[in-house]
Write an enzyme that holds these catalytic residues in place. Structure first.
Site, PDB file in Angstrom:
ATOM      1  N   TYR A  63      -1.377   0.595  -6.737  1.00  0.00           N
ATOM      2  CA  TYR A  63      -0.980   1.445  -5.629  1.00  0.00           C
ATOM      3  C   TYR A  63      -0.347   2.706  -6.209  1.00  0.00           C
ATOM      4  O   TYR A  63       0.749   2.666  -6.764  1.00  0.00           O
ATOM      5  CB  TYR A  63       0.048   0.738  -4.738  1.00  0.00           C
ATOM      6  N   PRO A 214      -2.225  -7.236   9.169  1.00  0.00           N
ATOM      7  CA  PRO A 214      -1.888  -8.119  10.291  1.00  0.00           C
ATOM      8  C   PRO A 214      -1.770  -7.380  11.615  1.00  0.00           C
ATOM      9  O   PRO A 214      -1.837  -7.986  12.673  1.00  0.00           O
ATOM     10  CB  PRO A 214      -0.538  -8.716   9.874  1.00  0.00           C
ATOM     11  N   PHE A 218      -5.471   0.830   9.697  1.00  0.00           N
ATOM     12  CA  PHE A 218      -5.229   2.242   9.970  1.00  0.00           C
ATOM     13  C   PHE A 218      -5.343   2.580  11.452  1.00  0.00           C
ATOM     14  O   PHE A 218      -4.815   3.575  11.913  1.00  0.00           O
ATOM     15  CB  PHE A 218      -6.187   3.096   9.142  1.00  0.00           C
ATOM     16  N   THR A 219      -6.051   1.760  12.211  1.00  0.00           N
ATOM     17  CA  THR A 219      -6.077   1.886  13.662  1.00  0.00           C
ATOM     18  C   THR A 219      -5.517   0.597  14.248  1.00  0.00           C
ATOM     19  O   THR A 219      -6.140  -0.450  14.137  1.00  0.00           O
ATOM     20  CB  THR A 219      -7.516   2.119  14.176  1.00  0.00           C
TER      21      THR A 219
END
Length: 311
Positions: A63, A214, A218-219
């Protein structure tokens, strides 16, 4: 202040963690690439999470790369005795931000040492091997070679426990013949429930299941059923979605991610959200009637052909 103790606990390897944790993926820059816009805000989110009782943090040194682990170290080192940091290996980032497989012995060994160095620890609590046959979905294929490397690193004392990510049920079964698997991290939520049988199998064996995205990714998850249940409870739809996961199985550990202290507090308050049987029945129907709009859109700053995977 929310009481995340109400979420319960579950074993993760030789440790026991609260079932509501925190995932740091969103603390990196756009597209999970580069540094955050506000480094001080990223530190504040981590410190607030731990202050509120979180003792399970999910991360990876790819990341950024190397960004989120350094933020964790700056915010929390020396770490609380009960804190379990779970990382993952098996991928790396291209110079353009692309997500690339990293399954060679050299790549995996380097990744473990990168995590150790950037987190400033002598041993990693749990390392998930992430399958990269397809970065977006579990795809059948042998994980024997990379998992054997990770098991070797475990025997060297660099890794305490091993997990798997983005995998099929067969890959989990095959992996258990190579090394004990303490957790599986896959895409799962109210709408995406392909792993129902796997979750139950893991629960019977005392292994954790950790759903990523969960809340939909992103939407966010959106449906009339979810909104209706939330309105009746005086909760947000996202709190209800998390509460449903906590109710779904005792071995589910949650790691919702956010770069906002306020949003993180809201997520942790899901521990106090009690779902009655009629609400559970209504929410369960979401998986079958297709009432959820859930699209994995391209994050700002990512290339169209290298959209951020569920990783």
């Amino acid at each position: 202040m929310s009481n995340i103790h109400q979420s319960g606990t579950f074993p993760l390897g030789e440790r026991t963690v609260k079932r509501l944790g925190y995932g740091v993926m969103q603390l990196a820059g756009p597209g999970v690439f580069g540094p955050p816009k506000d480094h001080a805000a990223a530190l504040a989110v981590l410190r607030e999470a731990v202050a509120r009782g979180v003792n399970h943090i999910d991360t990876s040194d790819f990341y950024g790369p190397h960004v989120t682990n350094r933020i964790i170290r700056a915010a929390l080192h020396p770490y609380p005795d009960d804190l379990v940091i779970v990382t993952k290996i098996g991928a790396k980032r291209g110079k353009d931000g692309s997500w690339l497989p990293a399954f060679s012995r050299e790549d995996l060994t380097q990744a473990v040492h990168d995590n150790l160095r950037n987190l400033r620890v002598d041993v990693l609590d749990v390392v998930n091997l992430r399958s990269m046959f397809d970065p977006h979905h579990p795809v059948e294929g042998s994980l024997e070679a990379p998992l054997t490397v990770l098991a070797d690193l475990q025997r060297q004392g660099l890794v305490r426990h091993i997990g798997l990510s983005n995998v099929t049920a067969k890959q989990v079964a095959d992996g258990r013949r190579i090394a004990p698997i303490v957790c599986v991290q896959n895409h799962y939520n109210l709408a995406h429930r392909e792993d129902d049988a796997l979750i139950d199998d893991l629960a019977r064996d005392g292994a954790a299941y950790v759903p990523f995205f969960p809340l939909g990714g992103f939407t966010p998850l959106q449906s009339s059923s979810l909104s209706a249940v939330a309105a009746r409870l005086g909760a947000t739809p996202m709190q209800v979605a998390l509460a449903w996961l906590l109710r779904r199985a005792p071995n589910i550990l949650l790691i919702p991610g956010t770069s906002s202290v306020a949003h993180m507090r809201e997520n942790l308050a899901a521990a106090e959200c009690v779902l009655a049987d009629d609400a559970i029945k209504e929410l369960d129907s979401m998986a079958s009637i297709g009432s959820v709009r859930l699209t994995n859109v391209i994050p700002r700053g990512a290339r169209a052909d290298n959209r951020a995977p569920r990783i």
